[in-house]
Design a protein around this motif. Sequence first.
Motif, mmCIF file in Angstrom:
data_model
loop_
_atom_site.group_PDB
_atom_site.id
_atom_site.type_symbol
_atom_site.label_atom_id
_atom_site.label_comp_id
_atom_site.label_asym_id
_atom_site.label_seq_id
_atom_site.Cartn_x
_atom_site.Cartn_y
_atom_site.Cartn_z
ATOM 1 N N HIS A 123 6.442 -6.325 -20.559
ATOM 2 C CA HIS A 123 7.233 -7.187 -19.680
ATOM 3 C C HIS A 123 8.417 -7.298 -20.307
ATOM 4 O O HIS A 123 8.833 -7.460 -21.292
ATOM 5 C CB HIS A 123 6.496 -8.718 -19.924
ATOM 6 C CG HIS A 123 4.893 -8.844 -19.532
ATOM 7 N ND1 HIS A 123 4.484 -8.751 -18.421
ATOM 8 C CD2 HIS A 123 3.804 -8.631 -20.395
ATOM 9 C CE1 HIS A 123 3.119 -8.712 -18.185
ATOM 10 N NE2 HIS A 123 2.904 -8.681 -19.673
ATOM 11 N N ALA B 149 2.649 -5.815 -16.429
ATOM 12 C CA ALA B 149 3.656 -5.147 -17.543
ATOM 13 C C ALA B 149 3.735 -3.720 -16.870
ATOM 14 O O ALA B 149 3.099 -3.181 -16.510
ATOM 15 C CB ALA B 149 2.918 -4.913 -18.904
ATOM 16 N N VAL C 214 -0.816 -6.240 -28.039
ATOM 17 C CA VAL C 214 -0.644 -7.030 -26.838
ATOM 18 C C VAL C 214 -1.483 -8.554 -26.871
ATOM 19 O O VAL C 214 -1.169 -9.282 -26.088
ATOM 20 C CB VAL C 214 -1.129 -6.257 -25.482
ATOM 21 C CG1 VAL C 214 -0.472 -5.047 -25.340
ATOM 22 C CG2 VAL C 214 -2.612 -6.011 -25.484
ATOM 23 N N GLY D 210 2.671 -5.779 -23.373
ATOM 24 C CA GLY D 210 1.535 -6.222 -22.584
ATOM 25 C C GLY D 210 0.911 -5.125 -21.813
ATOM 26 O O GLY D 210 1.142 -4.041 -22.118
#
Length: 217
Positions: free
Chosen positions: A203, A59, A162, A94
Amino acid sequence: MSLFGEPVVEQDAYTAVAEGAFRRLRVTPRGELVTVSLAQQMVFDGRVFMVSNATAGTATAMGGTGLVATTPALLIDAPANVALIPLEVRLTQGGTVGSGDINIMLVCDSVVRYSSGGTALTIRNMRLDNPNTSACTAYTGPTAAAATAERVLAYDLQAPDVTPVAATEHRQFIWRPDPAPVLYDGASLVLYTFAATTQPSWHFSITWAEIPSGQTT
């Protein structure tokens, strides 16, 4: 009968026709006219491009801790004589959890906004034999010029998370415009995303089509 003769069924093989030549319309065995979406046809034509994280699966922290027009999370510039048509923007949390509510704002502007810095992203063709090269440039974390005529295309507010525990939790931002804006002759697609004291990590993938600006009408 069409001007190009009776329609033809082609399921097992496709007849190759030279550029600029006439050919018969294609139908199914039931007689329906075969068509594809404009976006998919642009993929076939090699005119659709995308960017994603510099390292797949890692990420990217981007966006900052407040809305500042000159420090976007991600920026894509379309130069003169090119029309950029956004097809999809996808963000999934993420890496480092953003502190507090995460703001996401996607805008377009009628000028090229990149100024300096940031990390240049590799732009890839969605047709894997790479028949065309993108004329655009894309960066995460750049310094941008001041906004000129921003138009807000989409906005979202997410809780920082996340590791969602249920598939129903809202953890993605997905934007597929219909109708889509057309950015041309020097324009930009700009993404802002920020949280109070710790910027979020994402992401991401962004997909768009490119055609000569003279072919937008």
